[in-house]
Design an enzyme around this catalytic site. Structure first.
Site, PDB file in Angstrom:
ATOM      1  CG  ASP A 287      -3.663   0.775   7.712  1.00 17.51           C
ATOM      2  OD1 ASP A 287      -3.276  -0.125   6.933  1.00 17.51           O
ATOM      3  OD2 ASP A 287      -3.109   1.001   8.794  1.00 17.51           O
TER       4      ASP A 287
HETATM    5  C1  BGC Z   1      -0.829  -1.470   8.652  1.00 17.06           C
HETATM    6  C2  BGC Z   1      -0.163  -0.484   7.723  1.00 17.06           C
HETATM    7  C3  BGC Z   1       0.360  -1.188   6.497  1.00 17.06           C
HETATM    8  C4  BGC Z   1      -0.755  -1.957   5.838  1.00 17.06           C
HETATM    9  C5  BGC Z   1      -0.341  -2.661   4.562  1.00 17.06           C
HETATM   10  C6  BGC Z   1      -1.794  -2.399   7.943  1.00 17.06           C
HETATM   11  O1  BGC Z   1      -2.196  -3.413   8.770  1.00 17.06           O
HETATM   12  O2  BGC Z   1      -1.502  -0.761   9.679  1.00 17.06           O
HETATM   13  O3  BGC Z   1       0.848   0.190   8.402  1.00 17.06           O
HETATM   14  O4  BGC Z   1       0.932  -0.263   5.630  1.00 17.06           O
HETATM   15  O5  BGC Z   1      -1.241  -2.914   6.748  1.00 17.06           O
HETATM   16  O6  BGC Z   1       0.461  -3.734   4.794  1.00 17.06           O
END
Ligand code: BGC
Length: 763
Positions: A287
């Site tokens: 993530d």
């Molecule tokens: C979130 C994810 C997301 C990623 C990309 C993160 O802050 O936890 O769910 O896919 O950002 O945008």
């Protein structure tokens, strides 16, 4: 004769095993292609493939000389994150395939979570439809639109089981139940990926957040989780596994710590379980800055944590550039092997291959498709139909709903005329200007049959900090000109001149979603005061409730005659709400998550264990039993609950047998009568309780459901086939099997109100 048939079966078995063990011809071709490519790559180029930076400020026509363009040219980028616009994506891809040494295309990912530009209800709402066909359709349309705009990889579905409504991200998943969650996970993956990933209108799914992110302690985002393996395997892991079994091409690891090892550095999770036990063969991405955060988790400096993550099974590093800046050094120092780097690089390249990017890097960059396939009237029509299926009627005294199209209708509340709050959280590609507000939807549906009079009535919140932190896209939601009392007075005046009041209230879109945990999950601000004032007018009041989570609604449930929970309904929320409020569509949604009576009951979920001192149903306090002094153990609205404009009566649960052995099939059938005056759909739910086990078992578990349409006055017999597969669970030794014994079979319209029967089932 007998010998021959044994030999034949043996040969068939060997043949089947050989087939399984042998990669398919396409896979052989892919492996060969990637091996040949990798043989030409330098170590730095391989590490570059593991890097997924944010897209920065890309300006069409100037990509080549931008910071990101320069990085791409140096072979330091494997893909890009959340870049919207087919022209920009085409430009960036051009740099990758024309100006780099090996011309390796980039992969473009985005959070296409509940629709692309045509936005569907938030995932928690979609789950409330209990309609897998519709969920798959929403994902299919999302893929159609996203791929028309250059995106070939989506960070969805989010399948984290959540039993804590304080956690804002409960909005992004499908609630508290592993069985329902698994069905939803599968539907999403099939919708996105179709049956052929190389097609121009399918995209790769990335199941997230692996794992247990929804069990964050206290519902505070990013918080630690600590959980027994038995609970993990039975109650939290199944939806991730279902997504992997459905063929999800990638997995995103979660931010949280799991029993002392954060997911991003957790080898047991990312390698032993995911690849070893489940046979996952796609790639794993972190993530956002997940690797860098391992430093805050206390696992070491950037070089150490990057090596830990890579060795644990991470293949791609989202945004933090820990891999890009340290992996070579770790390799030189002998801390990471060539094989580990090669393996991650191969997995990323294979994903690009599976998407057909090596054949045609511009396959998702068809400007013409972008012009004709995004936010089309057909897609909006589908979004409207789907949204109507997600609303949950929580209360409807004296048939307050549906409202007739006549006279004067007061439309009151801050969410009645708030375009940006329609789509809901994680609507990265939405064009808010295209969203239909409730007032617009009402006017369209009512035409000139009735008069709609609007007043704002209150702010969503009066607290400037909550207003700012829960994100109003830079604009304040607090009325600059009128005090809460003035807003209220104005609304009461409007309401008293009307025949009926529809109050459109609840949370703002960004009060749920990432980093939007709340400790007080009641209606914010002075919304309750407004409702009290509206009730005093003596007019019938309908509450249309926007929310991304279960809210505490005791007072509302006691006082408001009708409550329709509409979550966040997406681009066409306004029309869909009007369709249901005025009765063109009869609501059939059912809660995918329990609504507690107060925050102190959390976690409250239907499939809990019994304890050694259980309280009887509908009882309150008994000394030395498991209960509270100040609240019953019951939820306000149980899992699976939802009313209809008609009423359904369940009768005569029948089992075709009561004593079974081995692999038999049990048929459980029940008559469901539509005893009201509207045609309608009902989600008939099957629950099972394992009465005696080698370990404690939940008081009931959802094992099946069917959504059936029943005409007013008609009766339908609904039958469930139950096999030993439905009785299996992970025992204390984590062996997945069933145990002989007695089982209670329960069927009903929600997890509380069920008919029961009992069987004995022996091995
Ligand atoms: C979130 C994810 C997301 C990623 C990309 C993160 O802050 O936890 O769910 O896919 O950002 O945008």
């Amino acid at each position: 004769m007998k010998k021959n048939s044994i030999l034949f079966s043996f040969l068939m078995m060997v043949f089947a095993m050989t087939l399984q063990a042998q990669p398919m011809p396409d896979e052989i071709k892919m492996k060969k292609f990637i091996s040949e490519l990798m043989a030409k790559m330098t170590l730095e180029e391989k590490v570059g493939q593991l890097n997924l930076p944010g897209s920065g400020d890309i300006v069409t026509g100037q990509t080549s000389s931008s910071d990101i363009g320069l990085k791409i040219k140096e072979g330091k980028v494997g893909g890009l994150l959340n870049l919207k616009s087919v022209e920009k994506i085409r430009d960036v891809q051009k740099v990758a395939v024309e100006e780099t040494r090996l011309k390796i295309p980039l992969i473009f990912g985005m959070d296409v979570v509940h629709g692309y530009q045509t936005t569907f209800p938030i995932p928690l709402g979609l789950a409330a439809s209990w309609d897998m066909g519709l969920i798959e359709k929403s994902a299919r349309i999302a893929a159609q639109e996203a791929t028309a705009d250059g995106i070939c990889w989506t960070y969805s579905p989010m399948v984290d089981i959540a039993r804590d409504p304080r956690w804002g991200r409960i909005a992004e998943g499908s609630g508290e139940d592993a069985y329902l969650g698994s069905q939803v996970a599968e539907a999403f993956v099939h919708g996105y990926q179709g049956n052929d990933l190389t097609k121009k209108n399918t995209m790769m799914s990335c199941v997230k957040h692996f794992a247990l992110y929804g069990a964050a302690e206290g519902g505070r985002d990013y918080n630690s989780t600590d959980m027994s393996f038995q609970r993990m395997y039975n109650e939290y892991l199944p939806p991730y596994k279902a997504a992997v079994d459905a063929g999800a091409g990638s997995v995103m690891c979660s931010f949280n710590d799991i029993n002392g090892i954060p997911a991003t550095a957790n080898k047991w999770l990312l390698t032993d379980l995911l690849r070893g036990e489940w046979g996952f063969n796609g790639f794993v991405v972190t993530d956002f800055t997940g690797i860098n955060e391992l430093m805050e988790h206390g696992l070491g400096d950037l070089q150490t944590v990057s090596a830990l993550a890579l060795k644990a099974g991470v293949d791609m590093d989202m945004v933090g550039e820990g891999f890009l800046t340290t992996v070579k050094k770790s390799f030189d120092e002998g801390k990471i092997s060539q094989a580990t780097i090669d393996q991650a690089c191969r997995r990323v390249l294979e994903a690009k291959y599976k998407l057909g990017l090596f054949n045609d890097p511009f396959r998702y960059c068809d400007v013409n498709r972008a012009k004709t396939e995004i936010a089309t009237p057909e897609n909006f029509k589908a979004a409207r139909e789907i949204a109507t299926q997600t609303f949950v009627l929580l209360k409807n005294d004296k048939e307050t709903l549906p409202i007739q199209k006549k006279g004067k209708i007061a439309l009151i509340g801050p969410l009645a005329d708030s375009r940006k709050n329609m789509a809901g959280t994680w609507s990265v590609a939405v064009d808010h200007d295209q969203s239909v507000t409730v007032i617009e939807g009402f006017r369209e549906v009512v035409g000139n049959e009735a008069e709609i009079v609007y007043a704002k009535g209150c702010n969503i919140t009066d607290d400037p900090k909550l207003d700012e932190w829960s994100g109003s896209w830079g604009e304040s939601g607090i009325d600059p000109d009128r005090t809460p009392a003035q807003l209220r007075e104005e609304a009461v005046e409007v309401a008293s001149k009307c025949d009926v009041v529809v109050a459109v209230m609840g949370e703002s879109a960004e009060m749920s979603g990432e980093c939007s945990s709340r400790s007080d999950i009641s209606l914010p601000g002075s919304q309750k005061e407004l409702l009290e004032a509206l009730l005093k007018t003596g007019k019938p009041v309908v509450l249309v409730l926007f929310t991304g989570r279960p809210l505490i609604l005791n007072w509302e449930n006691e006082n408001i005659p009708a409550i329709l929970n509409v979550w966040f309904g997406g681009s066409t929320a306004g029309q869909a709400i009007a369709d249901v409020v005025f009765g063109a569509v009869n609501p059939s949604g059912k809660l995918p998550v329990t609504f507690p009576q107060n925050v102190g009951q959390i976690p409250l979920y239907y499939n809990h264990k019994n304890t050694g001192r259980p309280l009887g149903d509908d009882e309150w306090f008994t000394k030395f039993l498991s209960n509270y002094l100040d609240v019953t153990n019951d939820p306000l609205y149980p899992f699976g609950y939802g009313l209809s404009y008609t009423s359904f009566t369940y009768s005569g649960l029948k089992l075709d047998q009561n004593n079974l052995t081995g692999n038999q099939t049990l048929k459980a059938s029940i008559d469901v009568t539509n005893s009201g005056k509207y045609d309608g759909e009902e989600v008939v739910q099957l629950y099972i309780r394992d009465l005696v086990g080698s370990m404690t078992r939940p008081v009931k578990e959802l094992k099946g459901f069917q959504k059936v349409f029943i005409k007013a006055g008609e009766t339908k017999t609904v039958t469930f086939d139950i096999t030993p597969e439905d009785l299996k669970f992970y025992n204390y030794d984590l062996k997945f099997d069933w145990e002989s014994g007695d089982f209670v079979i329960m069927v009903g319209g929600n997890s509380r109100d069920v008919e029961t029967a009992q069987v004995s089932w022996m091995k």
